[in-house]
Enzyme design. Structure first.
Site, PDB file in Angstrom:
ATOM      1  N   MET A  64      -5.383  -2.198  -6.517  1.00 40.17           N
ATOM      2  CA  MET A  64      -4.605  -1.873  -7.575  1.00 40.17           C
ATOM      3  C   MET A  64      -5.041  -2.814  -8.705  1.00 40.17           C
ATOM      4  O   MET A  64      -6.041  -3.558  -8.566  1.00 40.17           O
ATOM      5  CB  MET A  64      -3.050  -2.101  -7.180  1.00 40.17           C
ATOM      6  CG  MET A  64      -2.653  -0.907  -6.226  1.00 40.17           C
ATOM      7  SD  MET A  64      -0.756  -1.246  -5.672  1.00 40.17           S
ATOM      8  CE  MET A  64      -1.004  -2.793  -4.786  1.00 40.17           C
ATOM      9  N   GLY A 103      -8.063  -5.352  -4.060  1.00 43.23           N
ATOM     10  CA  GLY A 103      -8.899  -4.665  -5.050  1.00 43.23           C
ATOM     11  C   GLY A 103      -8.361  -3.226  -5.222  1.00 43.23           C
ATOM     12  O   GLY A 103      -9.064  -2.733  -5.988  1.00 43.23           O
ATOM     13  N   LYS A 126       2.188 -10.987  -2.595  1.00 44.80           N
ATOM     14  CA  LYS A 126       1.781 -12.027  -3.447  1.00 44.80           C
ATOM     15  C   LYS A 126       2.938 -12.621  -4.139  1.00 44.80           C
ATOM     16  O   LYS A 126       3.117 -13.961  -4.196  1.00 44.80           O
ATOM     17  CB  LYS A 126       1.005 -11.465  -4.546  1.00 44.80           C
ATOM     18  CG  LYS A 126       0.212 -12.212  -5.620  1.00 44.80           C
ATOM     19  CD  LYS A 126      -0.471 -11.598  -6.578  1.00 44.80           C
ATOM     20  CE  LYS A 126      -1.876 -10.979  -5.959  1.00 44.80           C
ATOM     21  NZ  LYS A 126      -2.738 -10.171  -6.824  1.00 44.80           N
ATOM     22  N   HIS A 135     -15.902  -7.992  -3.804  1.00 42.87           N
ATOM     23  CA  HIS A 135     -15.023  -6.779  -3.164  1.00 42.87           C
ATOM     24  C   HIS A 135     -15.721  -6.165  -2.003  1.00 42.87           C
ATOM     25  O   HIS A 135     -15.055  -5.848  -1.003  1.00 42.87           O
ATOM     26  CB  HIS A 135     -14.897  -5.914  -4.258  1.00 42.87           C
ATOM     27  CG  HIS A 135     -14.467  -4.480  -3.883  1.00 42.87           C
ATOM     28  ND1 HIS A 135     -15.017  -3.353  -3.432  1.00 42.87           N
ATOM     29  CD2 HIS A 135     -13.010  -4.043  -3.922  1.00 42.87           C
ATOM     30  CE1 HIS A 135     -14.167  -2.646  -3.117  1.00 42.87           C
ATOM     31  NE2 HIS A 135     -12.922  -2.799  -3.322  1.00 42.87           N
ATOM     32  N   TYR A 163       2.379   4.335  30.352  1.00 47.37           N
ATOM     33  CA  TYR A 163       0.691   3.795  29.926  1.00 47.37           C
ATOM     34  C   TYR A 163       0.644   4.822  28.683  1.00 47.37           C
ATOM     35  O   TYR A 163       1.003   5.806  28.363  1.00 47.37           O
ATOM     36  CB  TYR A 163      -0.208   4.240  31.047  1.00 47.37           C
ATOM     37  CG  TYR A 163      -0.371   5.615  31.374  1.00 47.37           C
ATOM     38  CD1 TYR A 163      -1.265   6.489  30.801  1.00 47.37           C
ATOM     39  CD2 TYR A 163       0.409   6.270  32.433  1.00 47.37           C
ATOM     40  CE1 TYR A 163      -1.363   7.685  31.305  1.00 47.37           C
ATOM     41  CE2 TYR A 163       0.475   7.820  32.811  1.00 47.37           C
ATOM     42  CZ  TYR A 163      -0.543   8.593  31.996  1.00 47.37           C
ATOM     43  OH  TYR A 163      -0.752   9.717  32.448  1.00 47.37           O
ATOM     44  N   CYS A 218      -2.008  11.062  26.711  1.00 47.13           N
ATOM     45  CA  CYS A 218      -3.481  11.207  26.871  1.00 47.13           C
ATOM     46  C   CYS A 218      -4.202  11.659  25.797  1.00 47.13           C
ATOM     47  O   CYS A 218      -5.352  11.903  25.565  1.00 47.13           O
ATOM     48  CB  CYS A 218      -3.851  11.925  28.006  1.00 47.13           C
ATOM     49  SG  CYS A 218      -3.405  13.580  27.995  1.00 47.13           S
ATOM     50  N   SER A 264       2.250  13.777  31.086  1.00 43.24           N
ATOM     51  CA  SER A 264       1.328  13.214  30.228  1.00 43.24           C
ATOM     52  C   SER A 264       1.559  14.001  29.075  1.00 43.24           C
ATOM     53  O   SER A 264       1.290  15.251  28.851  1.00 43.24           O
ATOM     54  CB  SER A 264      -0.047  13.186  30.641  1.00 43.24           C
ATOM     55  OG  SER A 264      -1.065  12.725  29.899  1.00 43.24           O
ATOM     56  N   ARG A 267      -0.272  -8.881 -12.532  1.00 37.03           N
ATOM     57  CA  ARG A 267      -0.973  -8.608 -11.286  1.00 37.03           C
ATOM     58  C   ARG A 267       0.130  -7.719 -10.316  1.00 37.03           C
ATOM     59  O   ARG A 267       1.365  -7.956 -10.198  1.00 37.03           O
ATOM     60  CB  ARG A 267      -1.384  -9.877 -10.588  1.00 37.03           C
ATOM     61  CG  ARG A 267      -2.329 -10.628 -11.225  1.00 37.03           C
ATOM     62  CD  ARG A 267      -2.466 -12.000 -10.432  1.00 37.03           C
ATOM     63  NE  ARG A 267      -3.222 -12.947 -11.130  1.00 37.03           N
ATOM     64  CZ  ARG A 267      -4.683 -13.319 -10.893  1.00 37.03           C
ATOM     65  NH1 ARG A 267      -5.058 -12.570 -10.167  1.00 37.03           N
ATOM     66  NH2 ARG A 267      -5.217 -13.966 -11.663  1.00 37.03           N
ATOM     67  N   ARG A 323      -2.741 -15.750   0.817  1.00 37.12           N
ATOM     68  CA  ARG A 323      -2.251 -14.741   1.735  1.00 37.12           C
ATOM     69  C   ARG A 323      -3.025 -14.980   2.873  1.00 37.12           C
ATOM     70  O   ARG A 323      -3.986 -15.662   2.967  1.00 37.12           O
ATOM     71  CB  ARG A 323      -2.675 -13.442   0.982  1.00 37.12           C
ATOM     72  CG  ARG A 323      -4.109 -13.210   0.813  1.00 37.12           C
ATOM     73  CD  ARG A 323      -4.175 -11.784  -0.062  1.00 37.12           C
ATOM     74  NE  ARG A 323      -5.637 -11.716  -0.552  1.00 37.12           N
ATOM     75  CZ  ARG A 323      -6.168 -10.692  -1.261  1.00 37.12           C
ATOM     76  NH1 ARG A 323      -5.128 -10.067  -1.875  1.00 37.12           N
ATOM     77  NH2 ARG A 323      -7.301 -10.797  -1.542  1.00 37.12           N
TER      78      ARG A 323
END
Length: 875
Positions: free
Chosen positions: A104, A102, A23, A454, A850, A830, A763, A93, A337
């Site tokens: 904090m 929402g 922010k 919210h 992978y 895996c 793996s 804020r 944002r």
């Protein structure tokens, strides 16, 4: 030179997100590019971490710096804090570097007291506005800074509304507001034992402490855990000059997106309320007007806002979520944002922005949350069934998808009952305290609020469907039922909600599977063209395998053969094998299982059409296949012609105090080689049969589980290779195959260079590797891990996201050691971490070939692998 903790908006920029929070960085950036932003300053995230290091205290030098920058702000705006002539009011804020909508706390109108309220009333000629601002501040300060029950203050307001016969606070008069202020101050003194603080500087420091403190509130901790946000980041605090949307009918406040966050359509989407403050829109307490109606109310403000939205989107190269206030006809921007959006919208926005030339494919991919794709992979309502179903009410379609489940009226009840089946959270409106229940629910239905409430924002972020602002809904929470007209639905009864249309139904509606097409297919095509990490699936049946291929799997990284033995027609032979008294009987029982296993593998090889398939030999403890109740043991003994005492004695002998670290995995074929022989024969015969029948170039990968010692692996590997070669000779086949192992014991990772002398692939079984590294049982850890989150020992569950510091170090070490011995070794993962985005990123960085995950997580892993390549191209 002393450390700097506070920055004017004009001193920051978008690249200072880690220091100023999202922010604060965006407010600085908007200020610097000439947007109409009220002046202010940001207290950095480093001040927050210092606050906790100092025992939840603000250091004197930081407090001094805050007041130094307050003076600079006063000079810029020409107003003074607490001044009787020209008073300055501010908002305080939170602003973490990652968006946490929402989660904090915020306090508005800070700096007001009796003198300031009187000055504001006199100078503006608007007594109602001045005292409306004052009562709002007392309520928010009491709730956020002091932790007093907000409902006690709302009860006073509700009493006044009832007395005046008005439905909302907008109907209360100036005198009502003044009466409310006095009654609020009396209530505050009853609760606090002291008068309400009148010194604005005292108010300010209490508010800053409250925002820092909210970083560690329960809902923020839960949100961080769900979204992989470290607690060490802290939050910034933004102190900004108040502009007022509640000064009269030429004032208002709103929240809007530069594109539709539900569909991705390129048009302004949002809501506003006239004569209101931001909390009224976001909380969903009043049902607002659409942003299109602002054009009729104030065309000049609408046109200015539309231009600002377009410029911000172009500047940030992303869809924007903006908060604005109109004060006496003039537009002010309070926040921007990157907007949270549904998965469907994220894909459309990505494709459209690339087509519009606003960003590259790589930039577009980085803006998609891989986890959000999950929402597109699960069922939606069946169209034929939907046509027959009659909606009992309609609300606002706030987050798309199909939600069906038993209704509950509190987050706690939803969370509790979600273990037993799908649930819906039904509330008048949700608040940040409901976060865990919202995460557990299949859908969220609210009686009030709009598409930017919210409930809507959080549901979209989670990929849950949401219908908001269903005005016909009446909730009787104490009696645990709801009504829609004359229809009553009790707690636990089933309803269905359609987040695409806003329709609400009583009863269950069947669902159908999703498909990958349109924008989804385009974006996944981009991801596949960029990623280097391959994506496989964990699949034990041909159906799962085929489904995974449909979702983009490039092979199977784990087939768990033990899952094939539990069917009613197979378990007797398995039990016969376990209870056999000698090798001959054991071999006879395994001979019954052989054709069953071979058929299973043939089905999987056919489904995979030549793609690589890794098959793990039998892994779990043998006792899992045996009965425990005496009557079942007796029936088994009779069936096998054995005595009850022998069968029960054998079962008791297989019982282990810690079976997950006992007689399982490669230890089974060390004692019973014939098990590995049967399974290897089934695998190789199936591969040869399918290769001959279908022509696929099949190279089965036979995986030996739970290795911890080279000689142990060598022993079992020799059995596998001897059996495989014998089958090849029998079939006159030149079939190629690989023999490898799972790395799931820390010792295996530490000695990976030795193990790689025998293993042709590794793996990583990170489920067990995590268990053994932490010394936690994943089945039991749920009883104490919540305490670890609460006390900030852990930020998240190590069984959900790979622990990169400890477990990850073992993986990295094993990769390096394995490649040092065998440069061409094939490496994958895996464990369930294989489909979690931050874990996929880690696997890319350490150089795995992978990842393998459950079928529905395959597209998530594909997207995460592409993002990992974009962020770490040289990994």
């Amino acid at each position: 030179m002393s450390k700097k903790y506070v920055y004017l908006f004009s001193e920051g920029n978008a690249n200072m997100r880690e220091l100023l929070g999202g922010k604060g960085a965006n407010l600085a950036e908007m200020t610097n590019i000439g947007m109409p932003v009220p002046q202010g300053f940001t207290i950095s995230t480093e001040a927050c971490t210092r606050y906790y290091e100092d025992g939840e205290k603000i250091a004197p030098e930081i407090e001094a710096e805050i007041f130094e920058y307050l003076a600079k702000m006063e000079a810029l705006v020409g107003k003074k804090f607490g001044d009787k002539e020209n008073p300055l009011l501010v908002s305080v804020r939170s602003g973490a570097r990652a968006s946490m909508p929402g989660m904090m706390d915020t306090i508005l109108n800070l700096g007001i007291n009796d003198d300031v309220a009187a000055t504001l009333a006199a100078k503006s000629g608007n007594v109602r506005w001045a005292y409306d601002s004052y009562r709002r501040f007392i309520m928010m300060f009491s709730d956020v800074a002091m932790g007093y029950d907000r409902l006690k203050f709302e009860a006073i307001m509700d009493e006044l509304k009832e007395k005046r016969g008005v439905a909302t606070d907008a109907g209360l008069t100036a005198e009502d507001m003044q009466e409310m202020v006095e009654r609020f101050k009396v209530l505050y003194k009853e609760l606090a034992g002291v008068e309400f603080p009148t010194d604005p500087k005292v108010q300010l420091m209490a508010a800053v402490r409250a925002v820092f403190g909210s970083w560690m509130n329960e809902r923020a901790i839960a949100y961080r855990r769900m979204n992989d946000i470290p607690s060490s980041w802290g939050t910034a605090v933004n102190v900004q000059m108040m502009v007022f949307g509640n000064m009269g009918d030429d004032c208002g406040t709103g929240v809007a997106f530069s594109r539709d966050p539900a569909t991705g359509e390129n048009k302004l989407y949002g809501e506003f309320l006239m004569n209101a403050q931001g909390e009224d829109v976001v909380a969903g307490i009043r049902t607002p007007q659409t942003i299109d109606q602002l054009h009729e109310t104030n065309a000049a403000a609408y046109d200015q806002f539309a231009a600002v939205a377009k410029n911000l989107e172009k500047h940030y190269k992303d869809m924007q979520d903006m908060e604005f206030t109109i004060e006496q006809g003039k537009l002010y921007m309070l926040q921007t944002r990157n907007g949270k959006r549904t998965a469907q919208a994220a894909l459309k926005v990505a494709v459209d922005m690339v087509n519009e030339g606003l960003c590259t494919k790589e930039e577009a991919l980085l803006k998609i949350d891989p986890n959000s794709i999950n929402a597109l992979l699960h069922p939606r309502f069946d169209e034929a069934a939907l046509k027959k179903a009659k909606p009992v009410a309609t609300g606002l379609a706030a987050s798309p998808g199909a939600g069906c489940g038993a209704v509950y009226f509190t987050a706690e009840d939803v969370k509790k009952h979600a273990k037993n089946g799908p649930t819906l959270l039904v509330r008048s409106f949700t608040s940040p305290e409901d976060i865990e229940g919202m995460a557990a629910a299949k859908g969220i239905l609210t009686a009030t609020g709009g598409r930017t409430s919210h409930a809507a924002v959080v549901a979209r972020g989670m990929g849950a469907c949401c219908v908001a602002g269903c005005g016909a809904l009446r909730i009787h929470e104490d009696e645990k039922y709801l009504t829609i007209g004359d229809i009553r639905v009790n707690e636990g009864e089933v309803m269905s909600i359609d987040g695409n249309t806003g329709n609400v139904y009583v009863g269950a509606i069947p669902t159908v599977d999703a498909t990958i097409s349109g924008d989804f297919a385009v974006v996944m095509g981009w991801a596949d063209s960029i990623r280097k990490l391959h994506v496989r699936t964990n699949a034990d049946t041909p159906r799962d395998a085929a489904n995974a291929v449909r979702l983009g799997a490039e092979g199977i990284g784990l087939t768990r053969t033990e899952h094939m033995f539990f069917d009613a027609d197979r378990i007797p032979a398995m039990r016969e094998m376990i209870l056999s008294t000698d090798v001959e009987h054991r071999a006879a029982a395994l001979a019954k299982l052989l054709p069953m296993q071979r058929g299973d593998f043939e089905g999987i090889f056919k489904a995979m059409e030549g793609r690589p398939v890794t098959i793990r030999l039998l892994d779990p403890p043998l006792h899992e296949f045996l009965p425990t109740a005496d009557e079942d043991i007796k029936a088994l003994a009779d069936e096998m012609g054995l005595t009850f005492d022998y069968v029960k004695g054998t079962i008791l002998s297989l019982h282990e105090n810690n079976p997950m670290m006992g007689f399982r995995g490669c230890r089974l074929p060390v004692k019973y080689p014939e098990i590995a022989e049967m399974q290897t024969r089934a695998i190789i015969e199936a591969a040869i049969n399918v290769k001959n029948e279908c022509g696929y170039d099949i190279v089965p990968e036979i995986m030996i589980p739970l290795t911890c010692e080279f000689k142990e692996l060598k022993y079992v590997s020799n059995i596998v290779k001897a059996t495989a070669e014998a089958v090849k000779a029998e079939k006159s086949s030149d079939l190629k195959y690989l023999v490898g192992t799972m790395i799931e014991i820390p010792r295996a990772a530490l000695t990976a260079d030795e193990i790689a002398k025998e293993a042709e692939f590794f793996s990583f079984g990170t489920n067990d590797l995590t268990q053994m590294t932490f010394g936690f049982s994943r089945d039991d850890a749920g009883s104490f891990l919540p305490s670890y989150y609460e006390k900030q020992i852990f930020d998240n569950d190590p069984f959900e996201r790979i622990d990169q510091v400890g477990v990850g170090k073992l993986v990295d070490m094993a990769v390096k050691l394995g490649r040092a011995t065998r440069p061409d070794i094939h490496l994958g993962i895996c464990g369930e971490h294989g489909g979690e985005p931050s874990s996929v990123d880690f696997c890319h960085r350490v150089g795995l070939d992978y990842v393998s995950c459950s079928p529905f997580r395959v597209p998530i892993a594909r997207m995460a692998a592409a993002q990992a390549q974009i962020k770490n191209p040289r990994a």
